[in-house]
Design a protein around this motif. Structure first.
Motif, PDB file in Angstrom:
ATOM      1  N   TYR A   1       0.823  -1.208   0.000  1.00  0.00           N
ATOM      2  CA  TYR A   1       0.000   0.000   0.000  1.00  0.00           C
ATOM      3  C   TYR A   1       0.860   1.263   0.000  1.00  0.00           C
ATOM      4  O   TYR A   1       0.615   2.196  -0.771  1.00  0.00           O
ATOM      5  CB  TYR A   1      -0.929   0.008   1.213  1.00  0.00           C
ATOM      6  CG  TYR A   1      -1.790  -1.217   1.323  1.00  0.00           C
ATOM      7  CD1 TYR A   1      -2.909  -1.379   0.517  1.00  0.00           C
ATOM      8  CD2 TYR A   1      -1.483  -2.230   2.231  1.00  0.00           C
ATOM      9  CE1 TYR A   1      -3.707  -2.513   0.604  1.00  0.00           C
ATOM     10  CE2 TYR A   1      -2.267  -3.362   2.319  1.00  0.00           C
ATOM     11  CZ  TYR A   1      -3.367  -3.501   1.509  1.00  0.00           C
ATOM     12  OH  TYR A   1      -4.147  -4.632   1.593  1.00  0.00           O
TER      13      TYR A   1
ATOM     14  N   MET B   1       1.334   4.081  -3.041  1.00  0.00           N
ATOM     15  CA  MET B   1       1.071   5.502  -2.880  1.00  0.00           C
ATOM     16  C   MET B   1       2.288   6.328  -3.258  1.00  0.00           C
ATOM     17  O   MET B   1       2.177   7.345  -3.958  1.00  0.00           O
ATOM     18  CB  MET B   1       0.636   5.781  -1.442  1.00  0.00           C
ATOM     19  CG  MET B   1      -0.702   5.169  -1.079  1.00  0.00           C
ATOM     20  SD  MET B   1      -0.969   5.014   0.707  1.00  0.00           S
ATOM     21  CE  MET B   1      -1.041   6.723   1.188  1.00  0.00           C
TER      22      MET B   1
ATOM     23  N   VAL C   1      -2.145  11.950  -4.840  1.00  0.00           N
ATOM     24  CA  VAL C   1      -2.359  10.973  -3.777  1.00  0.00           C
ATOM     25  C   VAL C   1      -1.437  11.309  -2.614  1.00  0.00           C
ATOM     26  O   VAL C   1      -0.397  11.946  -2.809  1.00  0.00           O
ATOM     27  CB  VAL C   1      -2.108   9.531  -4.274  1.00  0.00           C
ATOM     28  CG1 VAL C   1      -2.905   9.245  -5.536  1.00  0.00           C
ATOM     29  CG2 VAL C   1      -0.639   9.284  -4.516  1.00  0.00           C
TER      30      VAL C   1
ATOM     31  N   HIS D   1      -7.420   0.983  -6.753  1.00  0.00           N
ATOM     32  CA  HIS D   1      -7.764   1.601  -5.462  1.00  0.00           C
ATOM     33  C   HIS D   1      -8.765   0.746  -4.698  1.00  0.00           C
ATOM     34  O   HIS D   1      -8.625   0.534  -3.495  1.00  0.00           O
ATOM     35  CB  HIS D   1      -8.329   3.005  -5.710  1.00  0.00           C
ATOM     36  CG  HIS D   1      -8.571   3.800  -4.465  1.00  0.00           C
ATOM     37  ND1 HIS D   1      -9.665   3.599  -3.656  1.00  0.00           N
ATOM     38  CD2 HIS D   1      -7.859   4.798  -3.885  1.00  0.00           C
ATOM     39  CE1 HIS D   1      -9.631   4.438  -2.632  1.00  0.00           C
ATOM     40  NE2 HIS D   1      -8.539   5.180  -2.751  1.00  0.00           N
TER      41      HIS D   1
ATOM     42  N   PHE E   1      -5.922   4.425   0.513  1.00  0.00           N
ATOM     43  CA  PHE E   1      -5.545   3.349  -0.405  1.00  0.00           C
ATOM     44  C   PHE E   1      -5.457   1.991   0.285  1.00  0.00           C
ATOM     45  O   PHE E   1      -4.939   1.045  -0.311  1.00  0.00           O
ATOM     46  CB  PHE E   1      -4.187   3.676  -1.042  1.00  0.00           C
ATOM     47  CG  PHE E   1      -4.275   4.596  -2.224  1.00  0.00           C
ATOM     48  CD1 PHE E   1      -4.188   4.107  -3.518  1.00  0.00           C
ATOM     49  CD2 PHE E   1      -4.470   5.958  -2.044  1.00  0.00           C
ATOM     50  CE1 PHE E   1      -4.274   4.960  -4.610  1.00  0.00           C
ATOM     51  CE2 PHE E   1      -4.560   6.814  -3.120  1.00  0.00           C
ATOM     52  CZ  PHE E   1      -4.459   6.312  -4.415  1.00  0.00           C
TER      53      PHE E   1
ATOM     54  N   ALA F   1      -6.528  -1.213  -1.457  1.00  0.00           N
ATOM     55  CA  ALA F   1      -5.986  -1.421  -2.798  1.00  0.00           C
ATOM     56  C   ALA F   1      -5.483  -2.849  -2.964  1.00  0.00           C
ATOM     57  O   ALA F   1      -5.179  -3.549  -1.989  1.00  0.00           O
ATOM     58  CB  ALA F   1      -4.848  -0.437  -3.065  1.00  0.00           C
TER      59      ALA F   1
END
Length: 323
Positions: A64, A68, A78, A191, A212, A215
């Motif tokens: 994650y 990002m 983001v 996402h 996120f 995700a």
């Protein structure tokens, strides 16, 4: 976002010192959401969001956080995780794994305009394309296996038509994923939770997408279906709003084409099935949160009835865009 772990100012200040981010001015709990503990952390120079992970393990977190970081480095709006002195993105606060990210400008919009909905579609496509070469891969942890397990957990709380609906949708999920279209539709990091409360706007302009932590690698069209089921339905009835759905899909398709990866015919054929799958996924999670809530100082479980209505509408309206 929610608060399960009470973080004292001293703990936040310790983290800020480790990251050389200056003194703490304020620490404010964030009550929205349901999965992790979140606080706004203000320093003289900036506002940050501190997340303590209540369910995700340290082994799962690199996906994650690096996703990002990867997207932020590609210029997408983001949150960017802050690295420690040795480059690590995972920190420890109150004995739990934690991350600190920059706080994006803007606010979520409850009743988005068609122009804003179109921008959400465009951003979704940009995220898919930009994430395609992200360094790590991790399956969607709320994918088919989780949905089967969650169904067993919530089944005792369902009766009559709800119980039948659940079993029918699990069977439909199996058939859809086994189809030739599903086998050929593109997949990658998505996402998987781009609801309208996870997207920020400054006026009419989209300024960021957050949260996120659901995700994972899944079909791109599944992610589009998740977004469509929230942005393009009436919040009272759960019915699809066709003009909103058309705007979202037009924005998505245009951005995919501009990136040299146009939406395939298989994806558009899959969209109705993926809408049902996406509605099932969130109906299940809301049923679990509603009937089996976790203790938290700030937490308001979302009523699963809305996603049940969305699911029923997906079954009644196998909609596809006019493109």
């Amino acid at each position: 976002m929610a608060v399960y772990t009470d973080v004292q100012p001293e703990a936040a200040q310790t983290l800020l010192a480790q990251l050389s981010l200056g003194p703490l001015e304020s620490l404010t709990p964030i009550g929205a959401g349901i999965e992790n503990t979140n606080y706004f952390v203000r320093t003289p120079e900036a506002v940050w969001v501190l997340t303590l992970f209540e369910r995700l393990s340290t082994a799962e977190l690199p996906f994650y956080l690096q996703l990002m970081r990867h997207l932020a480095d590609r210029g997408l709006p983001v949150p960017a995780p802050v690295a420690g002195p040795e480059g690590g993105l995972i920190h420890e606060v109150c004995g739990k794994p934690a991350a600190l990210v920059n706080c994006l400008s803007g606010r979520d919009v409850v009743a988005p305009s068609l122009a804003q909905i179109r921008q959400a579609g465009e951003l979704s496509a940009r995220l898919h394309v930009a994430a395609a070469d992200a360094p790590l891969r991790q399956p969607n942890l709320r994918g088919p296996a989780w949905r089967e397990q969650a169904a067993q957990v919530v089944a005792p709380y369902l009766q009559g038509t709800q119980a039948v609906l659940l079993q029918e949708e699990l069977a439909h999920q199996h058939l859809s994923l086994a189809s030739a279209d599903a086998q050929h539709a593109p997949q990658g990091p998505v996402h998987a939770d781009m609801f309208r409360d996870n997207v920020l706007f400054d006026g009419e302009s989209l300024s960021g997408v957050i949260d996120f932590y659901f995700a994972g690698v899944d079909h791109w069209v599944f992610d589009l279906a998740v977004t469509l089921n929230d942005w393009c339905v009436d919040l009272s009835s759960g019915h699809l709003v066709p003009e909103a759905a058309q705007a979202l899909c037009e924005g998505y398709a245009q951005a995919r084409t501009q990136a040299g990866q146009p939406v395939t015919a298989a994806e558009w054929r899959l969209l109705p099935a993926m809408r049902r799958m996406a509605a099932l996924r969130f109906w299940l999670s809301r049923l679990a949160d509603w009937h089996l809530p976790r203790a938290a100082s700030l937490l308001t479980p979302k009523d699963p009835a809305h996603l049940e209505r969305v699911l029923q509408d997906c079954r009644a309206q196998p909609w596809r865009p006019a493109l």
